[in-house]
Design a protein around this motif. Structure first.
Motif, PDB file in Angstrom:
ATOM      1  N   GLY A 101       0.699  -1.209   0.119  1.00  0.00           N
ATOM      2  CA  GLY A 101      -0.130  -0.015   0.013  1.00  0.00           C
ATOM      3  C   GLY A 101       0.831   1.352  -0.067  1.00  0.00           C
ATOM      4  N   ILE A 102       1.990   1.325  -0.669  1.00  0.00           N
ATOM      5  CA  ILE A 102       2.871   2.348  -0.642  1.00  0.00           C
ATOM      6  C   ILE A 102       2.137   3.718  -1.366  1.00  0.00           C
ATOM      7  CG2 ILE A 102       4.043   1.955  -2.964  1.00  0.00           C
ATOM      8  CD1 ILE A 102       5.668   3.453   0.274  1.00  0.00           C
ATOM      9  N   TYR A 103       1.185   3.439  -2.415  1.00  0.00           N
ATOM     10  CA  TYR A 103       0.612   4.468  -2.931  1.00  0.00           C
ATOM     11  C   TYR A 103      -0.277   5.360  -2.005  1.00  0.00           C
ATOM     12  CZ  TYR A 103      -2.011   7.229  -6.398  1.00  0.00           C
ATOM     13  OH  TYR A 103      -2.819   8.200  -7.146  1.00  0.00           O
ATOM     14  N   LEU A 104      -0.966   4.494  -1.205  1.00  0.00           N
ATOM     15  CA  LEU A 104      -1.757   5.461  -0.255  1.00  0.00           C
ATOM     16  C   LEU A 104      -0.782   6.072   0.751  1.00  0.00           C
ATOM     17  CD1 LEU A 104      -4.677   5.698   0.798  1.00  0.00           C
ATOM     18  CD2 LEU A 104      -4.612   3.780   2.383  1.00  0.00           C
ATOM     19  N   ARG A 105       0.155   5.470   0.980  1.00  0.00           N
ATOM     20  CA  ARG A 105       1.155   6.360   1.789  1.00  0.00           C
ATOM     21  C   ARG A 105       1.540   7.686   1.154  1.00  0.00           C
ATOM     22  NH1 ARG A 105       4.694   5.179   6.048  1.00  0.00           N
ATOM     23  NH2 ARG A 105       5.775   7.222   6.814  1.00  0.00           N
ATOM     24  N   TRP A 106       1.965   7.831   0.061  1.00  0.00           N
ATOM     25  CA  TRP A 106       2.116   8.884  -0.842  1.00  0.00           C
ATOM     26  C   TRP A 106       1.098   9.724  -0.995  1.00  0.00           C
ATOM     27  CZ3 TRP A 106       4.306   5.427  -5.614  1.00  0.00           C
ATOM     28  CH2 TRP A 106       5.503   4.963  -5.357  1.00  0.00           C
ATOM     29  N   ILE A 108      -1.181  10.339   1.146  1.00  0.00           N
ATOM     30  CA  ILE A 108      -1.228  10.871   2.392  1.00  0.00           C
ATOM     31  C   ILE A 108      -0.235  11.768   2.804  1.00  0.00           C
ATOM     32  CG2 ILE A 108      -1.441  10.450   5.152  1.00  0.00           C
ATOM     33  CD1 ILE A 108      -2.472   7.760   4.423  1.00  0.00           C
ATOM     34  N   ASN A 109       1.122  11.669   2.185  1.00  0.00           N
ATOM     35  CA  ASN A 109       2.096  12.693   2.233  1.00  0.00           C
ATOM     36  C   ASN A 109       1.696  13.731   1.559  1.00  0.00           C
ATOM     37  OD1 ASN A 109       3.719  10.770   3.766  1.00  0.00           O
ATOM     38  ND2 ASN A 109       4.794   9.959   2.140  1.00  0.00           N
ATOM     39  N   THR A 110       1.327  13.658   0.317  1.00  0.00           N
ATOM     40  CA  THR A 110       0.994  14.828  -0.585  1.00  0.00           C
ATOM     41  C   THR A 110      -0.143  15.640   0.074  1.00  0.00           C
ATOM     42  OG1 THR A 110       1.466  13.378  -2.442  1.00  0.00           O
ATOM     43  CG2 THR A 110       0.327  15.559  -2.934  1.00  0.00           C
ATOM     44  N   VAL A 111      -1.173  15.040   0.814  1.00  0.00           N
ATOM     45  CA  VAL A 111      -2.281  15.880   1.609  1.00  0.00           C
ATOM     46  C   VAL A 111      -1.637  16.759   2.495  1.00  0.00           C
ATOM     47  CG1 VAL A 111      -4.238  15.668   2.804  1.00  0.00           C
ATOM     48  CG2 VAL A 111      -4.028  14.195   0.904  1.00  0.00           C
ATOM     49  N   TRP A 243       0.889  20.556  -4.736  1.00  0.00           N
ATOM     50  CA  TRP A 243       0.459  19.045  -5.177  1.00  0.00           C
ATOM     51  C   TRP A 243       1.048  18.760  -6.262  1.00  0.00           C
ATOM     52  CZ3 TRP A 243      -3.162  15.976  -2.703  1.00  0.00           C
ATOM     53  CH2 TRP A 243      -3.590  14.816  -3.262  1.00  0.00           C
ATOM     54  N   ASN A 244       1.347  19.733  -7.234  1.00  0.00           N
ATOM     55  CA  ASN A 244       2.333  19.227  -8.456  1.00  0.00           C
ATOM     56  C   ASN A 244       3.532  19.706  -8.091  1.00  0.00           C
ATOM     57  OD1 ASN A 244      -0.272  18.778  -9.990  1.00  0.00           O
ATOM     58  ND2 ASN A 244      -0.621  21.063 -10.252  1.00  0.00           N
ATOM     59  N   PRO A 260       6.090  12.362  -2.179  1.00  0.00           N
ATOM     60  CA  PRO A 260       4.669  12.856  -2.581  1.00  0.00           C
ATOM     61  C   PRO A 260       4.390  11.950  -3.815  1.00  0.00           C
ATOM     62  CG  PRO A 260       6.160  14.483  -3.383  1.00  0.00           C
ATOM     63  CD  PRO A 260       6.992  13.237  -2.328  1.00  0.00           C
ATOM     64  N   VAL A 261       2.993  11.972  -3.951  1.00  0.00           N
ATOM     65  CA  VAL A 261       2.524  11.139  -5.046  1.00  0.00           C
ATOM     66  C   VAL A 261       3.187  11.439  -6.602  1.00  0.00           C
ATOM     67  CG1 VAL A 261       0.601  12.599  -5.871  1.00  0.00           C
ATOM     68  CG2 VAL A 261       0.481  10.158  -6.115  1.00  0.00           C
TER      69      VAL A 261
END
Length: 316
Positions: A101-106, A108-111, A243-244, A260-261
């Motif tokens: 689930g590393i993508y969900l971690r990314w 959350i980091n970005t948020v 975000w970008n 970040p994502v």
């Protein structure tokens, strides 16, 4: 005897007026220019808007269509054509379970980087813009000129100096190394000063001061509610920018759990190209679609305030 005849000017010759001295005015008659057709103007504007819409929507359409395909259909079919099966939900399941689930971690980091960082940056920008507009202090315009210089410097040019500073204080490869630079938003300070001049009348602040309110109370109770549209506008700008953001996290971070994502998607895409992992290419495509969704939702939720903020001061 025949009567004398008088010569008359041809009907086609333009009549010449006499000036105040009684002489003929020999200036050429004014010529009329043919105005462009209104239909032609509307057609040109419509064509330009259509091209702009295609330029904006075609990449999004490709992203949506590609996210619904399997890995085999992604490379075997046209990018704008649907695949042989609808694989979006299986792709999403694979996206959120890959690497524990590393993508969900990314996400959350970005948020945290963009949400909390943009919120604090907006508060600081609105307060600074209000101070530059309404308060008098030494060297105010010179300091504001430095802010404008900060607006003109691109963020990528500041990434290496920020990395060197972060290395001195031990913030490289930490959450704070990406979060703290996002709190500084010179363009937001400039916008806040413009909005303050348009939204907050000096008479209202003067009346509050006469009633005994201090500067902080006048800003918090009177000016800040008036600057609501400005707050939302600046927040959207900074949220989108953080975000970008890509280059600063790329320079600052090496721990994948802090990515970040955008940096995580780049890592997957690079893995697909350099290491020959085609499944990572599909992960990058589906992850890109998911990463766009929060921005679209946020703009739809706040567009009413954003439109009001963008037209501040347009009508007196």
């Amino acid at each position: 005897m025949s009567e004398p005849t008088t010569l008359s000017a041809p009907a086609s010759a333009p009549a010449r007026e006499r000036n105040s001295a009684g002489k003929l005015d020999r200036r050429p008659a004014p010529t009329t220019r043919k105005q462009p057709s209104a239909l032609l103007s509307k057609t040109a504007v419509t064509a330009i808007l259509a091209l702009a819409a295609l330029y904006t929507l075609l990449p999004m359409l490709w992203l949506i269509m590609s996210s619904t395909k399997s890995r085999q259909d992604l490379f075997a079919t046209n990018g704008f054509a649907p695949g042989h099966g609808f694989a979006l939900f299986s792709n999403l399941s694979h996206l959120f379970t890959t690497d524990n689930g590393i993508y969900l971690r990314w996400i959350i980091n970005t948020v945290l980087y963009a949400g909390l960082g943009a919120l604090l940056a907006t508060v600081f920008s609105v307060a600074a813009g209000y101070a530059f507009d309404k308060l008098a202090f030494p060297a105010k315009e010179k300091i504001f000129a430095l802010v404008l210089i900060g607006v003109m410097v691109p963020a990528t040019a500041m990434a290496i100096p920020l990395y060197l500073i972060a290395a001195k204080v031990g913030l490289v490869n930490t959450y704070w190394g990406v979060f703290i630079p996002g709190l500084v938003f010179p363009f937001g300070v400039y916008l806040a000063r413009v909005f303050s001049a348009a939204y907050v009348p000096d008479e209202v602040l003067e009346a509050a001061r006469l009633d005994g309110a201090g500067e902080f109370k006048a800003f918090l109770r009177i000016a800040f509610p008036m600057l609501g549209p400005a707050f939302v506008t600046i927040f959207l700008f900074q949220f989108t920018q953080i975000w970008n953001s890509f280059f600063l996290p790329l320079v600052m971070l090496s721990d994948q759990k802090l990515y970040p994502v955008n940096l995580g998607l780049y890592d997957w895409y690079s893995s697909a190209l350099s290491q020959g992992h085609p499944e990572d290419y599909l992960l990058a495509v589906v992850g890109s679609l998911v990463s766009v969704a929060p921005l679209i939702i946020l703009f739809l939720m706040l567009q009413r305030y954003w439109k009001a903020g963008m037209t501040a001061g347009a009508v007196k």
